[in-house]
Enzyme design. Sequence first.
Site, PDB file in Angstrom:
ATOM      1  CE  LYS A   2      -2.470 -27.485   2.537  1.00 50.70           C
ATOM      2  NZ  LYS A   2      -2.489 -27.318   3.487  1.00 50.70           N
ATOM      3  CD  GLU A  20     -17.264 -18.300   7.107  1.00 46.32           C
ATOM      4  OE1 GLU A  20     -17.124 -17.201   7.522  1.00 46.32           O
ATOM      5  OE2 GLU A  20     -17.896 -18.021   6.765  1.00 46.32           O
ATOM      6  CB  CYS A  74     -10.940 -16.181  13.002  1.00 51.98           C
ATOM      7  SG  CYS A  74     -12.434 -17.756  14.172  1.00 51.98           S
ATOM      8  CD  GLU A 125      -6.743 -12.549  11.223  1.00 52.85           C
ATOM      9  OE1 GLU A 125      -6.021 -13.301  10.045  1.00 52.85           O
ATOM     10  OE2 GLU A 125      -7.012 -12.798  12.251  1.00 52.85           O
TER      11      GLU A 125
HETATM   12  P1  NAD Z   1      -3.470 -19.562   6.223  1.00 50.04           P
HETATM   13  O1  NAD Z   1      -4.593 -18.465   4.971  1.00 50.04           O
HETATM   14  O2  NAD Z   1      -1.884 -19.135   6.092  1.00 50.04           O
HETATM   15  O3  NAD Z   1      -4.049 -21.473   5.927  1.00 50.04           O
HETATM   16  C1  NAD Z   1      -4.693 -21.908   5.565  1.00 50.04           C
HETATM   17  C2  NAD Z   1      -5.336 -23.459   4.751  1.00 50.04           C
HETATM   18  O4  NAD Z   1      -5.278 -22.790   3.592  1.00 50.04           O
HETATM   19  C3  NAD Z   1      -3.608 -23.706   5.341  1.00 50.04           C
HETATM   20  O5  NAD Z   1      -4.432 -25.477   4.797  1.00 50.04           O
HETATM   21  C4  NAD Z   1      -2.621 -23.633   3.998  1.00 50.04           C
HETATM   22  O6  NAD Z   1      -2.002 -24.668   3.708  1.00 50.04           O
HETATM   23  C5  NAD Z   1      -3.724 -23.211   2.805  1.00 50.04           C
HETATM   24  N1  NAD Z   1      -3.262 -22.648   1.821  1.00 50.04           N
HETATM   25  C6  NAD Z   1      -2.148 -21.574   1.627  1.00 50.04           C
HETATM   26  N2  NAD Z   1      -1.669 -20.651   0.463  1.00 50.04           N
HETATM   27  C7  NAD Z   1      -2.918 -21.868   0.015  1.00 50.04           C
HETATM   28  C8  NAD Z   1      -3.291 -21.740  -1.497  1.00 50.04           C
HETATM   29  N3  NAD Z   1      -2.647 -20.622  -2.561  1.00 50.04           N
HETATM   30  N4  NAD Z   1      -3.825 -22.171  -1.919  1.00 50.04           N
HETATM   31  C9  NAD Z   1      -4.811 -23.529  -1.067  1.00 50.04           C
HETATM   32  N5  NAD Z   1      -4.166 -23.361  -0.379  1.00 50.04           N
HETATM   33  C10 NAD Z   1      -3.326 -22.730   0.368  1.00 50.04           C
HETATM   34  O7  NAD Z   1      -4.175 -19.538   7.806  1.00 50.04           O
HETATM   35  P2  NAD Z   1      -3.720 -20.074   8.707  1.00 50.04           P
HETATM   36  O8  NAD Z   1      -2.205 -19.678   8.987  1.00 50.04           O
HETATM   37  O9  NAD Z   1      -3.267 -21.754   9.212  1.00 50.04           O
HETATM   38  O10 NAD Z   1      -4.871 -19.812   9.680  1.00 50.04           O
HETATM   39  C11 NAD Z   1      -4.902 -18.927  10.811  1.00 50.04           C
HETATM   40  C12 NAD Z   1      -5.857 -17.584   9.606  1.00 50.04           C
HETATM   41  O11 NAD Z   1      -7.086 -17.621   9.672  1.00 50.04           O
HETATM   42  C13 NAD Z   1      -6.562 -16.104  10.185  1.00 50.04           C
HETATM   43  O12 NAD Z   1      -6.624 -15.222   9.679  1.00 50.04           O
HETATM   44  C14 NAD Z   1      -7.353 -16.621  10.980  1.00 50.04           C
HETATM   45  O13 NAD Z   1      -7.983 -15.783  10.527  1.00 50.04           O
HETATM   46  C15 NAD Z   1      -8.248 -17.733  10.147  1.00 50.04           C
HETATM   47  N6  NAD Z   1      -9.459 -18.105  10.487  1.00 50.04           N
HETATM   48  C16 NAD Z   1     -10.204 -18.228  10.594  1.00 50.04           C
HETATM   49  C17 NAD Z   1     -11.793 -18.651  11.162  1.00 50.04           C
HETATM   50  C18 NAD Z   1     -12.496 -18.182  11.152  1.00 50.04           C
HETATM   51  O14 NAD Z   1     -13.825 -19.467  11.107  1.00 50.04           O
HETATM   52  N7  NAD Z   1     -13.110 -16.963  10.337  1.00 50.04           N
HETATM   53  C19 NAD Z   1     -11.623 -19.274  12.230  1.00 50.04           C
HETATM   54  C20 NAD Z   1      -9.871 -19.700  12.016  1.00 50.04           C
HETATM   55  C21 NAD Z   1      -9.028 -19.573  11.577  1.00 50.04           C
END
Ligand code: NAD
Length: 972
Positions: free
Chosen positions: A651, A732, A766, A862
């Site tokens: 997903k 993560e 991140c 963030e």
């Molecule tokens: P996001 O949390 O908005 O989305 C991540 C994923 O979750 C997407 O596929 C999204 O469709 C899905 N999602 C959203 N709402 C959901 C729900 N209610 N239930 C299930 N799935 C859901 O994050 P983003 O904007 O795609 O990515 C940026 C974020 O990711 C930043 O906060 C960044 O720090 C973090 N990040 C962390 C790491 C790490 O290794 N710690 C790595 C990369 C990015």
Amino acid sequence: MGGPIEARIQAKGREIFGQLDRDKPTPFSRAWVTGRLMDWSMSNERLKVELFRFIDVLPSLTSAQDIAQHAHEYLTQPGVELPAPMRLVLGGSRHVPWLTAAAARQAVRQMAQTFILAETPAEAVPKLCEMRELPLAFTADILGETVVSEVEAQEYCRRYLELIEVLGTEAAKWPPIPQIDSDGRGPIPAANVSVKISALYSQIAPADSERAITPLLKRAAETGVFINFDMESSQLKDLTLELFMRLLDHPELKRSANFGIALQAYLRETEEDFERLLSWAGERGAPITVRLIKGAYWDYETIMAAQRGWPVRVFEAKSETDAAYERLARRMLENETHIRCAFGTHSVRSIAACIAHAEELGLSQNHYEFQMLYGMAEPIKRTLIESGYRLRDYCPIGETLTGMSYLVRRLLENTSNEGFLRAAFVEGADTEQLLRNPETVRAEQDGHATPPFENEPHTDFSIKANRERMTGALAKVRTNLGQRVPLLIGGSEVFTEAEIASVNPTRPDEIIGHVSRATKADAEAAFARARDGFAKWRRTPVEERARCVDKAAELLRRDRFELAALEVFETAKNWVESDADVAEAIDFCTFYAQEMRRIAEYHYNVPGETNVNHYVPRGVAVIIAPWNFPIAILCGMSAAALVAGNPVILKPAEQSSVCAARLTRVFHEAGIPPEVAQFLPGAGEEVGAHLVESAQTAIIAFTGSREVGLKIYEAAGRTAAGQMQLKKVICEMGGKNAAIVDSDADLDEVVPAIVQSAFSYQGQKCSALSRLILLDENHDRVLQRLIEAVRSLRVGAPEDPGTMIGPVIDAEAHERVLRYIEIGKTEGRLAFQGSAPAGAGYFVPPTIFADVKPDARIAQEEIFGPVLAVIRARDLDDAFAIANSTQYALTAGFFSRSPAHIERAATELEAGNVYINRPVTGALVARHPFGGYKMSGGGTAGRHREPDAPRVCRRDERGRGQRRRVSNACPV
Ligand code: NAD
């Protein structure tokens, strides 16, 4: 090579040695202290590294106490054996008397003066006149190598122009001296300047360097000053060569013979480059000078190549370089109608070879010249001058402070185990040994242990062929954009009525793909197929599963340019970042396949009892990924689950679903059954939430924001009707990463590392740096240089290879980041704001806020954009407290040259990955296990320290691609 020419070289060499007085003090003994220090450092390798590190940091230390403290910390490191007089001085205490501190500074200044001619051009003139009397010609160079901003580059340009002006005016008054001021063709310019193009433009790219250097060349041509292009690291070699040829083809410069270029014999490509240069010089008409040198960045080249997994571009054995040098010298001399020959070497063997070849070709002494470094090889210089050869000293001009890296390089060179001067003058090697034919010297094997896992090398875009492949891939991918992208459920393509358009953030009206939007019913269908798939996949032998994942790596490698090009369009990553993302995906596949084989079975047998431990797959793994590492993270989390026998439902994030579809197809092509890897794009809160809540789900591997992560964590804890097992959640999340700059940090390294950490991929990593913590005492200095460096960053379309900063991912992010910038204006001082290209793209100007309070919103939340908050700390204690004062603990950085402070940072900074003296982004699979704690996630904490290479070799480590890894995604 052998026969008569070898005999001639031997004879010539012995003749030179006969004239040399090797009993006189060391060849660099102009200052007693220099010779002594080098003798000491040669006695113990560890001492040498620590001593040179201390010398490097010394100019930036402000108090006597600081100097004493650093001396103590460096020179009492394990393995350092101090010579008796030094032991006495240090006395085992960290309170070295202030007099000693002053003496240390004085000693280093004196050492620097051994190798640096003067601080300013005006100061240099009388010294150059004295040298001419010997007669010894010169080439003058302006010290300082790391230029981090356009302002600094302009300053260098100004200083070069001043040098040209001063030398041109003075040289016009000098009476010519035949031995050094003419060659076989007639007069040659007395004023000679060596230029480094990296000093003239901070974001080196061919077109811009040309703009910067053209005025210099024109002024030099007007004033009759000779200009030589220096060569630096191999990354700049092609660019320097191209620039040289293009500029010298200008009608105004075409007829001039007053230009030259350095070629480094240690580079494997140099013989080919020389032939290209030769044919160009032949067509151009007027001759050019080639200064043949062996190359001064050997440590840097080999260490960088090893770190990046790139092939080493330099010869690894010194004898190979020496042999190439002689072959090149011969080719130059054979073509002396087009090439004026300048041989830069301190080795008697190489000198003898040049002379012998010239004689065999019937060339007289004034057909070529030798060049040596100011302050080195004095006895050899005397001998050559007395024998009537034209000799030119390479004379650096500049302040001791900026000259420190130059000084350390010279010290390293003089004390290198393989250096000629050390062997000839310090170790007293015999003449026969020193004159050995390099072709017949066997290369000594170096003893690096093979690492257990090798990272996929990033693409080296300084190689033209790679640039061409990327340009081709971009063109090809662009023609296929805008297609409908179906769900992949079992083996079937499912096109839904509702679709999500994935757009190019640079040009939102360009649709990358119309992606089908999965519903809950689609999710149920996928679960049903996954259950079928699981029954078979769980019984598939580990080796077979691992082979499929290995195969996926191979396919990703095959398609890497196209995949990277797709990322450029869909997620606005620049070339380097996109390429690094694909490389990381390859790494994940190979790494997890290898790990699974390793842990598949564990036996602990005792007589009469057999114990076998093995892993049982759990069931359907739902992989929920972010868009910012569009292929790598999705691939890593999936590959880990797959290789362990779990079926996956991918997903992806809405913004990067076209990349994700490509990845799923790669899995299928690699032999992973379609019902074991299914593709279910759609809205997170809809299909994502449903997948999380379903009783069918066994594992959730999530990477994304804290907000969503916490929801998932909570939802997974609720038991759904019919649920048969506990859900395993890998979660993560975000970061609010800090870096601290200590008072003694090397700003030449700090500034590029901060720029890279905070602004690469628009701050949308991140791991990105978002809080910079500066101490009261260095705050203004660092901030000022940082602002200039950021001002020089190029913001634009990521398809353009010169772009550092592109747009943020979508309209929502655009609005959010701009909102934070407004909040920042009320919470801090807007110290810098760059510009953003006009148009519909989601560009946010790179922004720096200063005077930010540690608890301000922009210092705690963030932002995920190119916004950096600079926080002032009273001292180091305060800095550590500020760094640890957030809910997040993902990455942290510390820049310092104090071993004690570094140790403290390694233990006290709260972050999964603590980086010392390098950017805080760019973790590599296996090498830097990645993952956060506190509210950043459940990952394991990895610690990364720089290898123990001489620090000076790490300079200029910038502009490279990023990778990261979710450490927790090992087979579940
Ligand atoms: P996001 O949390 O908005 O989305 C991540 C994923 O979750 C997407 O596929 C999204 O469709 C899905 N999602 C959203 N709402 C959901 C729900 N209610 N239930 C299930 N799935 C859901 O994050 P983003 O904007 O795609 O990515 C940026 C974020 O990711 C930043 O906060 C960044 O720090 C973090 N990040 C962390 C790491 C790490 O290794 N710690 C790595 C990369 C990015």
